[in-house]
Design an enzyme around this catalytic site. Structure first.
Site, PDB file in Angstrom:
ATOM      1  N   TRP A   1       1.020  -1.098  -0.448  1.00 50.56           N
ATOM      2  CA  TRP A   1      -0.049  -0.235  -0.232  1.00 50.56           C
ATOM      3  C   TRP A   1       0.486   1.482   0.146  1.00 50.56           C
ATOM      4  O   TRP A   1       1.691   1.432   0.700  1.00 50.56           O
ATOM      5  CB  TRP A   1      -1.128  -0.233   1.043  1.00 50.56           C
TER       6      TRP A   1
ATOM      7  N   GLU B   1       7.364   8.088  14.011  1.00 54.32           N
ATOM      8  CA  GLU B   1       7.436   6.999  13.073  1.00 54.32           C
ATOM      9  C   GLU B   1       8.938   7.879  11.611  1.00 54.32           C
ATOM     10  O   GLU B   1       9.235   8.286  11.374  1.00 54.32           O
ATOM     11  CB  GLU B   1       6.698   7.160  12.457  1.00 54.32           C
TER      12      GLU B   1
ATOM     13  N   GLU C   1       8.599   1.406   6.705  1.00 57.14           N
ATOM     14  CA  GLU C   1       8.003   2.240   7.188  1.00 57.14           C
ATOM     15  C   GLU C   1       7.657   3.626   6.925  1.00 57.14           C
ATOM     16  O   GLU C   1       7.398   4.391   7.546  1.00 57.14           O
ATOM     17  CB  GLU C   1       9.736   2.600   8.080  1.00 57.14           C
TER      18      GLU C   1
ATOM     19  N   HIS D   1       4.929   5.134   6.597  1.00 59.98           N
ATOM     20  CA  HIS D   1       4.079   5.214   7.940  1.00 59.98           C
ATOM     21  C   HIS D   1       3.849   6.858   8.646  1.00 59.98           C
ATOM     22  O   HIS D   1       2.979   7.271   8.736  1.00 59.98           O
ATOM     23  CB  HIS D   1       4.440   4.491   8.838  1.00 59.98           C
TER      24      HIS D   1
ATOM     25  N   GLU E   1       9.133  -3.044  17.968  1.00 62.57           N
ATOM     26  CA  GLU E   1       8.536  -3.415  16.592  1.00 62.57           C
ATOM     27  C   GLU E   1       6.897  -3.980  17.559  1.00 62.57           C
ATOM     28  O   GLU E   1       5.737  -3.307  16.633  1.00 62.57           O
ATOM     29  CB  GLU E   1       9.105  -4.263  15.612  1.00 62.57           C
TER      30      GLU E   1
ATOM     31  N   THR F   1       4.793  -0.468  18.799  1.00 59.13           N
ATOM     32  CA  THR F   1       4.412  -0.075  17.788  1.00 59.13           C
ATOM     33  C   THR F   1       3.464  -0.392  17.452  1.00 59.13           C
ATOM     34  O   THR F   1       2.220  -0.431  16.829  1.00 59.13           O
ATOM     35  CB  THR F   1       5.297  -0.059  16.652  1.00 59.13           C
TER      36      THR F   1
ATOM     37  N   ASP G   1       1.847  -4.151   9.293  1.00 59.10           N
ATOM     38  CA  ASP G   1       3.553  -3.833   8.762  1.00 59.10           C
ATOM     39  C   ASP G   1       4.381  -4.389  10.231  1.00 59.10           C
ATOM     40  O   ASP G   1       4.898  -4.312   9.971  1.00 59.10           O
ATOM     41  CB  ASP G   1       3.479  -2.262   8.213  1.00 59.10           C
ATOM     42  N   GLU G   2       4.136  -3.975  11.776  1.00 56.75           N
ATOM     43  CA  GLU G   2       4.829  -3.480  12.275  1.00 56.75           C
ATOM     44  C   GLU G   2       5.121  -5.332  12.796  1.00 56.75           C
ATOM     45  O   GLU G   2       6.473  -5.234  12.893  1.00 56.75           O
ATOM     46  CB  GLU G   2       4.329  -2.232  13.572  1.00 56.75           C
TER      47      GLU G   2
ATOM     48  N   HIS H   1       7.042  -6.983  10.731  1.00 57.81           N
ATOM     49  CA  HIS H   1       8.506  -6.250  10.854  1.00 57.81           C
ATOM     50  C   HIS H   1       8.617  -7.231  12.248  1.00 57.81           C
ATOM     51  O   HIS H   1      10.230  -7.956  12.453  1.00 57.81           O
ATOM     52  CB  HIS H   1       8.359  -5.358  11.248  1.00 57.81           C
TER      53      HIS H   1
HETATM   54 FE   LIG Z   1       8.367  -0.355  12.983  1.00 54.84          FE
HETATM   55 FE   LIG Z   2       6.216   2.132  11.561  1.00 53.08          FE
END
Ligand SMILES: [Fe+2]
Ligand SMILES: [Fe+2]
Length: 336
Positions: A31, A76, A114, A117, A167, A170, A199-200, A203
């Site tokens: 995205w 971020e 990242e 974000h 991670e 977050t 996403d976090e 990760h």
């Molecule tokens: Fe992150």
């Molecule tokens: Fe992030």
């Protein structure tokens, strides 16, 4: 870091290509911020209608919520600091800036993921008209200038324990801002925060997998590293934030996050317990005496953190609530 530990990461390059890089998403499948914000190429009336709708959705969200979302966004936005930190780590740093080494490939692509974000949150906050962008931008500039020192000492054992923890932290906090946005009447913002949270999570899984591999290859070294990071306490990446006005800005922002339940001391203990389970630390064997002492410390830490927190909460309850001004919301006062 001793040369034999650097060697561990050299020997893991093939493994990293096969087992860590697949946690990245190809750019074409990712995205982008533009997928979730009004399209400026629409006819002007249509564009402004969408911005108006965005403002109507955010109208009911309280100022406290914006303080937390701004703090998360600023965290971020200090991404250059985190890439720098990872590139201090011996054996995994990017030696040329475009190194084909899988550790370096991971770090660059992780940074690139990242980077979306902060961009997305910042644009959304800008369009909302609810926050003082000038003060926010100043805070970002101060923060990147200040950097951070998480105590990882050029050691990737410590570095990847830190990133596993961070991670997940977050993932939890963006998940909570998503929930609060939904409850507050903004499903689009909820989707934005939820998308970032996922996403976090991805990760976190990658970093936790690296630590899991280190525990397998070098249980004592990895266990001692986990204990070392926990003794130092995992500092939040934006703990040096400053807006030119409030020298205790981070503490105040964290206080609001704690009160709204976006990120709390309980979450800290939960993350630790989660990672202990994820890495099977209680059952870990084959360690030296130093490793076993580290294990004992780490596995008994969460209840101690919770107890200390209960006492701190008790003290906080007895103290009178005091007003704190936040420049990010035009110096409006919030009670802490
Ligand atoms: Fe992150
Ligand atoms: Fe992030």
């Amino acid at each position: 870091m001793p040369p034999e530990k650097v060697q561990v990461f050299k020997s893991l390059e093939g493994w990293a290509s096969q087992s860590v890089l697949p946690f990245l998403k190809p750019v074409e499948q990712c995205w982008q911020p533009q997928n979730m914000i009004p399209d400026p190429t629409l006819p002007f009336d249509e564009f402004t209608d969408r911005v108006r709708a965005l403002r109507e959705r955010t109208a009911e969200l309280p100022d406290e919520y914006f303080v937390v979302l701004v703090g998360d966004m600023i965290t971020e936005e200090a991404l250059p600091t985190y890439q720098t930190m990872i590139n201090t780590l011996d054996g995994v740093k990017d030696e040329s800036g475009a190194s084909p080494n899988p550790w370096a490939v991971w770090t660059r692509a992780w940074t690139a993921e990242e980077n979306r974000h902060g961009d997305l949150l910042k644009t959304y906050l800008y369009l909302s008209g609810r926050v003082d962008m000038l003060m926010i931008e100043k805070t970002v500039q101060y923060l990147i200038g200040a950097g951070m020192d998480p105590g990882t000492e050029n050691n990737p054992y410590l570095g990847y324990v830190y990133t596993s923890f961070q991670e997940r932290a977050t993932f939890i906090s963006h998940g909570n801002t998503a929930r609060l946005a939904k409850e507050g009447g903004d499903p689009v913002l909820a989707r934005i925060c939820g998308t970032i949270a996922s996403d976090e999570k991805r990760h976190e899984n990658a970093y936790a997998k690296i630590v899991e591999k280190l525990l397998e290859l070098d249980p004592t070294g990895a266990m001692v590293a986990i204990a070392d990071m926990m003794r130092k306490k995992i500092t939040m990446p934006a703990h040096l934030m400053y807006d030119g006005q409030d020298p205790r800005l981070f503490e105040h922002f964290s206080g609001v996050a704690q009160r709204l339940g976006v990120y709390t001391a309980d979450d800290y203990a939960d993350i630790l317990e989660f990672l202990i389970g994820r890495w099977g630390l209680e059952k870990l064997e084959g360690m030296s005496g130093e490793g076993r002492r580290a294990q004992e410390f780490v596995c008994g830490l969460a209840p101690r953190i919770r107890k200390l927190q209960e006492r701190a909460d008790e003290r906080a309850r007895k103290m009178e609530a005091h007003a704190v001004k936040f420049s990010w919301i035009f110096n409006k006062e919030l009670f802490l």
